[in-house]
Design an enzyme around this catalytic site. Sequence first.
Site, mmCIF file in Angstrom:
data_model
loop_
_atom_site.group_PDB
_atom_site.id
_atom_site.type_symbol
_atom_site.label_atom_id
_atom_site.label_comp_id
_atom_site.label_asym_id
_atom_site.label_seq_id
_atom_site.Cartn_x
_atom_site.Cartn_y
_atom_site.Cartn_z
ATOM 1 C CD GLU A 191 -2.943 -0.561 2.509
ATOM 2 O OE1 GLU A 191 -3.076 0.599 2.971
ATOM 3 O OE2 GLU A 191 -3.469 -1.560 3.020
ATOM 4 C CD GLU A 219 -8.789 5.913 5.061
ATOM 5 O OE1 GLU A 219 -8.787 5.132 4.097
ATOM 6 O OE2 GLU A 219 -7.999 5.837 6.005
ATOM 7 C CD1 TRP A 271 -5.454 3.586 0.185
ATOM 8 C CD2 TRP A 271 -5.534 1.350 0.201
ATOM 9 N NE1 TRP A 271 -6.633 3.218 0.780
ATOM 10 C CE2 TRP A 271 -6.697 1.859 0.796
ATOM 11 C CE3 TRP A 271 -5.373 -0.028 0.090
ATOM 12 C CZ2 TRP A 271 -7.708 1.032 1.292
ATOM 13 C CZ3 TRP A 271 -6.355 -0.845 0.588
ATOM 14 C CH2 TRP A 271 -7.515 -0.315 1.180
HETATM 15 C C1 BGC Z 1 -5.076 0.645 5.614
HETATM 16 C C2 BGC Z 1 -6.211 0.970 4.662
HETATM 17 C C3 BGC Z 1 -6.476 2.452 4.691
HETATM 18 C C4 BGC Z 1 -5.209 3.165 4.251
HETATM 19 C C5 BGC Z 1 -5.356 4.670 4.184
HETATM 20 C C6 BGC Z 1 -3.919 1.589 5.526
HETATM 21 O O1 BGC Z 1 -3.331 1.766 6.743
HETATM 22 O O2 BGC Z 1 -4.652 -0.669 5.406
HETATM 23 O O3 BGC Z 1 -7.332 0.235 5.035
HETATM 24 O O4 BGC Z 1 -7.543 2.828 3.908
HETATM 25 O O5 BGC Z 1 -4.202 2.895 5.181
HETATM 26 O O6 BGC Z 1 -5.646 5.170 5.436
#
Ligand code: BGC
Length: 449
Positions: free
Chosen positions: A339, A384, A377
């Site tokens: 991510e 969120e 991501w």
């Molecule tokens: C999480 C996601 C979240 C993203 C943005 C990550 O820590 O796995 O679920 O949407 O951050 O906050």
Amino acid sequence: MRTRRRRSPAGVATGERLKFHRTLYFPPKFLWGTATSAHQVEGNNRANDWWAWEQRVKNRPKSGRACDHYFRYRDDVAVIKSLHGNAYRFSLEWSRIEPEAGQWNHRAIDHYRDLLRQLNRSGIKPMVTLHHFTLPQWVAKHGGWTRRHTIAYYLRYVRYVVGELGDQVEFWTTVNEPLGYALHAYLVGLWPPQRTSYWQTLVVYRNLASAHRRAYRAIHQMYRARRWHKPKIGFNGNNVSLYAYRQHSLFSWLFIRLADWLWNHSFFALTGATHDFIAVNYYFHYRLHGVHFRILRFYTQARAEHREMSEVGWEVYPQGIFDVLIDLRRYGKPIYVTENGIATTHESKRTRYLVSYLKEVYHAVQAGVDVRGYFWWSLLDNFEWHLGFTPRFGLVKVNYRNQERTLRPAAYAYARIVSVNAIPHRMLRVLGHSINLPATRRRKNRHPA
Ligand code: BGC
């Protein structure tokens, strides 16, 4: 390599290399992905603890239909394909698969099997997360991760889904951001079940580590028994880069070492050798003033110093991903950034973020780090968590009224990068190299102030 003929001050032509505009190639077979998680995109996950909490607590944003991904996944896979993506990370919703203890919902399994088939057929490698923050309500009622028997429930669920879906999956991640989850839900009290207890935070963290270890062994054993190709198993850590204001203070140094161990290495310490790869989610650069244990105070510094931030107040600091990747090299395993992304409504900022962070990933590869993939991501704007639908993380914009999807400029940029397995040199201009500044004009009749 492009060269430009230039004249030296003495008037002699030189063939100088344009170093800043070199196309930056990634290793062959690099995985280029996007990521989502079930509760954030699927919609109507009515049987989990988040859904229950959203209904119960006043003035909470509700996930509702979210992106309706549960029903629109075929279209969304087509979007990934149109972006040339060769990987997709998503999570299974435990509460759909096992809405009541020991009762398996075969239709949910058919759904995920079809999603996996669509992906594999389209040449998109799935990376499947088994637990991304949500629990079935019946597990939450039994005390969630504060109870040891949740580990047994989790393992039963893992065995079931791996038996049903494993032939379609090579990459599994057991839990998403165990520390982030434990802190938000059990220490800061922002997420269900909104506890504020150091002790419970520790217990939850330890139980998640034990769940990871045991799931790792169980999944490997199942693949061996079925003679499937060896799976690759990891967990998604949320690593942070750290900076101390008082660089020469022993006390600060010790505190940074402690914070670094806690954020970036403690889960590895608790789980030993049970990792086939390192999955890292990177968003945060923390500037530490002094010793403080109030977690939310870590976030305040970027704002106070007027640094560039996302719309959720997280500092934009590309070099942090380089630092984190270099640091993770110590585990000697392949690394995937699972991510990375920004919440913004400024499209040029999103593209700049993408290119600048990827450029740092490229530098890490050049420095010898075995990075094998990168997942943005997120594929879609989504729910969120406690912040609801306001933050926009998607490469694809979602109109929540009619579920229309629109590709953002960063999606086109990403598609271009993916299609050539490189950051094309022209795209690096987005970072500000080679800007033509307007010639300074002399103003007439200018009076000194
Ligand atoms: C999480 C996601 C979240 C993203 C943005 C990550 O820590 O796995 O679920 O949407 O951050 O906050």
